[in-house]
Enzyme design. Structure first.
Site, PDB file in Angstrom:
ATOM      1  N   SER A  92      -3.399  -0.842   2.440  1.00 40.92           N
ATOM      2  CA  SER A  92      -2.250  -1.190   3.265  1.00 40.92           C
ATOM      3  C   SER A  92      -1.992  -2.697   3.244  1.00 40.92           C
ATOM      4  O   SER A  92      -1.769  -3.263   2.171  1.00 40.92           O
ATOM      5  CB  SER A  92      -2.463  -0.656   4.689  1.00 40.92           C
ATOM      6  OG  SER A  92      -1.280  -0.721   5.445  1.00 40.92           O
ATOM      7  N   ASP A 144       4.454   8.756   3.300  1.00 40.84           N
ATOM      8  CA  ASP A 144       4.180   7.358   3.615  1.00 40.84           C
ATOM      9  C   ASP A 144       5.400   6.522   3.261  1.00 40.84           C
ATOM     10  O   ASP A 144       5.923   6.620   2.139  1.00 40.84           O
ATOM     11  CB  ASP A 144       2.958   6.895   2.809  1.00 40.84           C
ATOM     12  CG  ASP A 144       2.557   5.453   3.069  1.00 40.84           C
ATOM     13  OD1 ASP A 144       3.131   4.822   3.972  1.00 40.84           O
ATOM     14  OD2 ASP A 144       1.646   4.967   2.359  1.00 40.84           O
ATOM     15  N   HIS A 173      -0.192   7.846   5.239  1.00 36.50           N
ATOM     16  CA  HIS A 173      -0.634   6.463   5.262  1.00 36.50           C
ATOM     17  C   HIS A 173      -1.875   6.294   6.136  1.00 36.50           C
ATOM     18  O   HIS A 173      -1.939   6.805   7.256  1.00 36.50           O
ATOM     19  CB  HIS A 173       0.471   5.541   5.777  1.00 36.50           C
ATOM     20  CG  HIS A 173       0.105   4.093   5.655  1.00 36.50           C
ATOM     21  ND1 HIS A 173       0.265   3.395   4.486  1.00 36.50           N
ATOM     22  CD2 HIS A 173      -0.433   3.223   6.543  1.00 36.50           C
ATOM     23  CE1 HIS A 173      -0.169   2.161   4.656  1.00 36.50           C
ATOM     24  NE2 HIS A 173      -0.594   2.025   5.894  1.00 36.50           N
TER      25      HIS A 173
END
EC number: 3.1.1.71
Length: 416
Positions: free
Chosen positions: A191, A356, A386
């Site tokens: 991320s 996501d 995610h």
């Protein structure tokens, strides 16, 4: 008694209404994901109330709650030796497997955790567990970077922390101290950590950061980069995955936009303008140079484009770029880097999830790297969401977490 039952039924109905979200049928562990998302939303709303009352910044409160309930007090475990040290002023946690007699030098991974540049820690159980398993499975030294967070600092300090810690570790004398093979080092992150990993990796080549090439201590460069559902651009918040997953649990679109605003120390009043791409409208001349580098209509396969249409404003707000120039700074948005930089990047692994908003960031970066001649593995998961890779510990244990983690570690084992 009857009134109590009516009240209880009403509360149950309200709870179900708050928890339930319409999710695609392919999402694994959908009800568990709804419960996780509802818990996170409730905590976030409480933190925003504290922020509104000016008692504390909502991100400070949220991160305090995360770390209070999740931080491990022990700094060492068997068989992996876990130590907290400082690399050039940056805290890191080092995971080192025990040495074996007549063993050659170990491989290594520099890992940068996610959390929107504002949340989590290398010391929380989620990342401690991931890095420990990586160290065990790969028999590798794992360096987990504890960069400073928003709101204590904003861009570019998180980037500088990650870069300084990585540069320090890659010095020959430090590698020798940890018995690491200088030819078998990867840089990785998930991320926002994937964002920092990609940005740092780009800086290990002289085009944008020429002083690195002049430093005799920086003859070591990463052999690989491995990016897990990375956030790589703030140019277009209407890619197909942003449109498709705008209300997806864990990271809906408005939350990702707010993370960007926080990272850049911007004003929340800009959120709507960013959402509709006013900052990159056709009359915003600062953005014209970058438009060709992020044309999803040519970078994404038809299976991802589906029937979504580009959102390109004719007239917009050049003032946004003037107020937040970092929106076009490649140290913050690695997907906008020039082709000359991309063609120098090492062999790359990118993991993406269908459910996501950041799916297309990773897919487009993979395509641009591939077009630049870099060997790329794009590992896409249709049923995952995610953040899933760190959710492998009860009560937030998901089959998607085990599946993605195993695939990621397998690739590292075969290529590092």
């Amino acid at each position: 008694m009857r009134a109590a039952w009516v009240l209880l039924a009403g509360l149950a109905a309200l709870a179900a209404y708050y928890i339930y979200l319409p999710l695609p049928g392919t999402v694994s562990d959908s009800w568990k994901l709804m419960l996780l998302d509802a818990t996170f939303r409730a905590v976030q709303q409480a933190c925003h109330l504290i922020h509104y009352l000016r008692l504390s910044h909502h991100l400070i409160v949220l991160n305090y709650l995360i770390c209070t309930f999740d931080k491990l007090k022990s700094v060492s475990s068997e068989p992996i030796n876990i130590t907290d040290v400082v690399f050039d002023g940056v805290e890191v946690r080092v995971f080192k497997p025990p040495a074996k007699q007549d063993e050659p030098l170990k491989r290594s991974v520099v890992y940068i955790h996610g959390g929107g540049w504002a949340l989590a820690s290398a010391r929380t159980s989620l990342y401690n567990n991931l890095c420990r398993i990586m160290a065990e499975s790969l028999n590798a030294v794992v360096v987990s970077v504890e960069y400073r967070l928003v709101p204590e600092v904003c861009f570019p300090e998180q980037f500088h922390d990650a870069l300084r810690a990585t540069k320090h570790f890659l010095q020959p004398d430090v590698l020798a101290e940890y018995s690491v093979d200088p030819n078998r080092i990867a840089i990785s992150g998930d991320s926002a950590g994937g964002n920092l990993a990609a940005a740092v990796c780009q800086q290990f080549y002289p085009l944008f950061f020429p002083q690195l090439s002049k430093d005799e201590h920086l003859i070591v460069r990463p052999k690989l980069q491995a990016l897990i559902y990375p956030v790589l651009q703030a140019f277009d918040f209407n890619t197909p995955s942003y449109q498709q997953n705008m209300n997806m649990p864990v990271l809906p679109r408005y939350v990702m936009i707010n993370y960007w605003i926080d990272y850049f120390n911007g004003n929340y009043d800009l959120a709507h303008s960013l959402l509709i791409n006013n900052h990159t409208a056709l009359d915003v001349h600062q953005a014209l140079t970058f438009r060709g580098r992020l044309n999803w209509t040519s970078l994404l396969p038809s299976s991802f484009k589906k029937n979504y249409k580009p959102v390109v404003q004719t007239t917009g707000s050049a003032e946004i770029i003037q107020e937040i120039p970092a929106l076009l700074d490649v140290r913050a948005v690695p997907l906008l880097a020039e082709n000359e930089t991309l063609q120098l990047q090492p062999k790359t692994y990118i993991l993406t999830c269908e459910n996501d908003v950041l799916r297309d960031d990773g897919v487009m970066y993979a395509k641009r790297l591939e077009n630049a001649g870099v060997q790329v593995t794009l590992d896409h998961f249709d049923d995952c969401f995610h953040g899933c890779m760190i959710f492998t510990i009860w009560p937030t244990d998901f089959s998607a977490g085990i599946q993605t983690r195993n695939s990621y570690i397998k690739w590292l084992d075969e290529n590092l």
